[in-house]
Design a protein around this motif. Structure first.
Motif, PDB file in Angstrom:
ATOM      1  N   VAL A  45       0.749  -1.219  -0.053  1.00 48.99           N
ATOM      2  CA  VAL A  45       0.010  -0.003  -0.049  1.00 48.99           C
ATOM      3  C   VAL A  45       0.986   1.219   0.113  1.00 48.99           C
ATOM      4  N   GLY A  46       0.893   1.807  -1.179  1.00 47.90           N
ATOM      5  CA  GLY A  46       1.734   3.086  -1.256  1.00 47.90           C
ATOM      6  C   GLY A  46       2.548   2.956  -2.509  1.00 47.90           C
ATOM      7  N   ALA A  47       2.434   3.491  -3.487  1.00 47.89           N
ATOM      8  CA  ALA A  47       3.055   3.409  -4.861  1.00 47.89           C
ATOM      9  C   ALA A  47       4.238   4.249  -4.996  1.00 47.89           C
ATOM     10  N   ASN A  62      10.641 -13.648  -6.198  1.00 41.09           N
ATOM     11  CA  ASN A  62      10.692 -14.873  -5.438  1.00 41.09           C
ATOM     12  C   ASN A  62       9.279 -15.598  -5.585  1.00 41.09           C
ATOM     13  N   GLY A  63       8.484 -15.068  -6.597  1.00 40.55           N
ATOM     14  CA  GLY A  63       7.505 -16.208  -6.990  1.00 40.55           C
ATOM     15  C   GLY A  63       6.141 -15.838  -6.300  1.00 40.55           C
ATOM     16  N   HIS A  64       5.957 -14.700  -5.550  1.00 43.66           N
ATOM     17  CA  HIS A  64       4.857 -14.379  -4.783  1.00 43.66           C
ATOM     18  C   HIS A  64       3.589 -13.505  -5.482  1.00 43.66           C
ATOM     19  N   GLU A  65       2.519 -13.620  -5.363  1.00 42.21           N
ATOM     20  CA  GLU A  65       1.758 -12.583  -5.980  1.00 42.21           C
ATOM     21  C   GLU A  65       1.750 -11.204  -5.310  1.00 42.21           C
ATOM     22  N   VAL A  66       2.054 -10.355  -6.310  1.00 40.05           N
ATOM     23  CA  VAL A  66       2.344  -8.952  -5.581  1.00 40.05           C
ATOM     24  C   VAL A  66       1.241  -8.011  -6.339  1.00 40.05           C
ATOM     25  N   ARG A  67       0.749  -7.390  -5.398  1.00 39.61           N
ATOM     26  CA  ARG A  67      -0.316  -6.138  -5.711  1.00 39.61           C
ATOM     27  C   ARG A  67       0.185  -4.895  -5.016  1.00 39.61           C
ATOM     28  N   VAL A  68       0.416  -3.995  -6.066  1.00 38.30           N
ATOM     29  CA  VAL A  68       0.743  -2.698  -5.492  1.00 38.30           C
ATOM     30  C   VAL A  68      -0.446  -1.646  -5.476  1.00 38.30           C
ATOM     31  N   VAL A  69      -0.849  -0.977  -4.611  1.00 40.76           N
ATOM     32  CA  VAL A  69      -2.070  -0.097  -4.332  1.00 40.76           C
ATOM     33  C   VAL A  69      -1.456   1.466  -4.212  1.00 40.76           C
ATOM     34  N   GLY A  70      -1.947   2.241  -4.951  1.00 41.86           N
ATOM     35  CA  GLY A  70      -1.432   3.661  -4.916  1.00 41.86           C
ATOM     36  C   GLY A  70      -2.564   4.392  -3.889  1.00 41.86           C
ATOM     37  N   ALA A  98      -7.609  -5.211  -3.120  1.00 41.71           N
ATOM     38  CA  ALA A  98      -6.120  -5.627  -3.243  1.00 41.71           C
ATOM     39  C   ALA A  98      -5.688  -6.449  -1.822  1.00 41.71           C
ATOM     40  N   LEU A  99      -6.368  -6.073  -0.762  1.00 40.06           N
ATOM     41  CA  LEU A  99      -6.171  -6.503   0.442  1.00 40.06           C
ATOM     42  C   LEU A  99      -6.593  -8.010   0.910  1.00 40.06           C
ATOM     43  N   GLU A 100      -7.542  -8.245  -0.041  1.00 39.19           N
ATOM     44  CA  GLU A 100      -8.205  -9.708   0.160  1.00 39.19           C
ATOM     45  C   GLU A 100      -7.338 -10.772   0.143  1.00 39.19           C
ATOM     46  N   ILE A 129       2.543  -4.662   3.071  1.00 35.83           N
ATOM     47  CA  ILE A 129       3.865  -3.522   3.254  1.00 35.83           C
ATOM     48  C   ILE A 129       3.150  -2.049   3.056  1.00 35.83           C
ATOM     49  N   GLY A 130       3.357  -1.709   4.165  1.00 35.83           N
ATOM     50  CA  GLY A 130       3.128  -0.287   4.157  1.00 35.83           C
ATOM     51  C   GLY A 130       4.283   0.647   3.478  1.00 35.83           C
ATOM     52  N   GLY A 131       3.899   1.393   2.210  1.00 35.56           N
ATOM     53  CA  GLY A 131       5.055   2.127   1.442  1.00 35.56           C
ATOM     54  C   GLY A 131       4.735   3.573   1.769  1.00 35.56           C
TER      55      GLY A 131
END
Length: 349
Positions: free
Chosen positions: A7-9, A23-31, A70-72, A78-80
């Motif tokens: 969370v935080g782009a 590392n192969g994880h599903e990654v979601r970036v939220v602005g 995105a949080l589901e 990660i707080g960005g």
């Protein structure tokens, strides 16, 4: 494969998408509500507008309106956000994170209290969680790491801190790579204080660069004696401050000093320090760097304010912090740069 939601782009939050996705994880970036243009660029080009390298394939991008989606199912959030987004993250994001989720924040800073305490941001968020009756595992990352160098896979050493060793080990397993190396610590106050304190001190070191440019010309060769002298004093004052914060592990100092080094050579704090050293006052320097986030200024003033309160109570001696006091005078009172060199000397027999 785990689900990691950032969370935080901004630059640092987005940079962590690289080791996470690699590392192969599903990654979601939220602005956030301030990151619309960043998310626009990421969606259109699979590249952050501030980076010169594409995201690993498969990173997903979300606008703030879609944050709950995105949080589901996130295993790690990660707080960005920057330090200016601390309240927003606590008020808007934390309530939406599922109970028991592990959280890792990159936000660096300290909040001072009227009685002279300096509280790391995870402690402020923990109070909000307690008031909500909610349990999350709050963890933080500190250490010398610039976003664009992490993206470039430069060898990077950081520390993750939190109260639960098992949670820390799990987060490390998600994020560590052959270029991103992670130490672990349960000393949240120590790590978080170290990486916050370096901001004001990096500003102090950068003053000497501007002073030398003023004295010898903008294109003159670099001078390192003065930088090294202030770096040494900064390290000394940081060590004393860490002890006063109750930091219980000497490793905290290397985290802070390493971060101090990289901030002097690659951070926004360097820019404002140079301008101040050249002779601009703080208002003129801010105007020159309009649009640049200057978290270091806020941290330096807060720390100085807390130390003054402690000194008034007989719990600290301002003479132990001549560099911090001078930086605060520059920022708070528009004082000209006049580094108190002789106050840095000591006699030891």
């Amino acid at each position: 494969m785990s689900v990691i939601t950032i969370v935080g782009a901004g630059q640092m939050g987005s940079a962590l998408a690289f080791p996470a996705r690699e590392n192969g994880h599903e990654v979601r970036v939220v602005g956030t509500h301030l990151d619309v243009e960043y998310i626009d660029g990421c969606k259109a080009n699979n590249r952050h507008p501030k980076f010169n390298k594409d995201f690993p394939a498969g990173v997903q991008f979300y606008y703030v309106e879609d944050m709950e989606k995105a949080l589901e199912g996130a295993d790690l959030v990660i707080g960005g956000v920057s330090s200016f987004g601390v309240d927003w993250f606590g008020d808007v994001v934390l309530p939406r994170i599922a109970e028991g989720t592990r959280v890792l924040t990159v936000t660096k800073g300290l909040m001072d209290t009227p009685d002279g305490k300096l509280l790391p941001y995870p402690m402020l968020w923990q109070k909000k969680l307690d008031d909500m009756g909610k349990k999350l595992s709050l963890n933080a990352v500190g250490g010398p790491c610039t976003s664009y160098e992490l993206v470039a896979h430069d060898q990077t050493e950081v520390a993750f801190c939190g109260s639960n060793p098992e949670d820390l080990a799990y987060i490390k397993s998600l994020m560590q790579t052959d270029y991103y190396h992670i130490s672990l610590s349960t000393d949240i106050t120590g790590i978080e204080s170290a990486v916050a304190l370096k901001n004001g001190y990096a500003l102090g070191i950068a003053l000497t660069i501007g002073l030398n440019q003023k004295a010898f010309g903008l294109d003159s060769e670099l001078h390192y004696n003065s930088q090294a002298a202030v770096f040494g004093q900064a390290s000394r004052e940081m060590n004393k401050l860490l002890k006063s914060q109750g930091a219980f592990n000497e490793n905290n100092l290397w985290v802070g000093v390493g971060d101090l080094y990289v901030t002097v050579y690659g951070g926004r704090t360097r820019l404002v320090g140079i301008l101040l050293g050249r002779g601009l006052d703080i208002d003129e320097a801010k105007a020159e760097l309009k649009g640049v986030t200057l978290e270091s200024l806020v941290v330096a003033v807060r720390v100085a304010r807390a130390i003054k309160v402690r000194a008034a109570k007989g719990e600290a001696d301002l003479n132990d912090y001549p560099l911090l006091m001078h930086v605060d005078d520059i920022l708070s009172n528009h004082a000209p740069v006049d580094i108190p060199w002789e106050k840095f000397t000591f006699t030891q027999f």
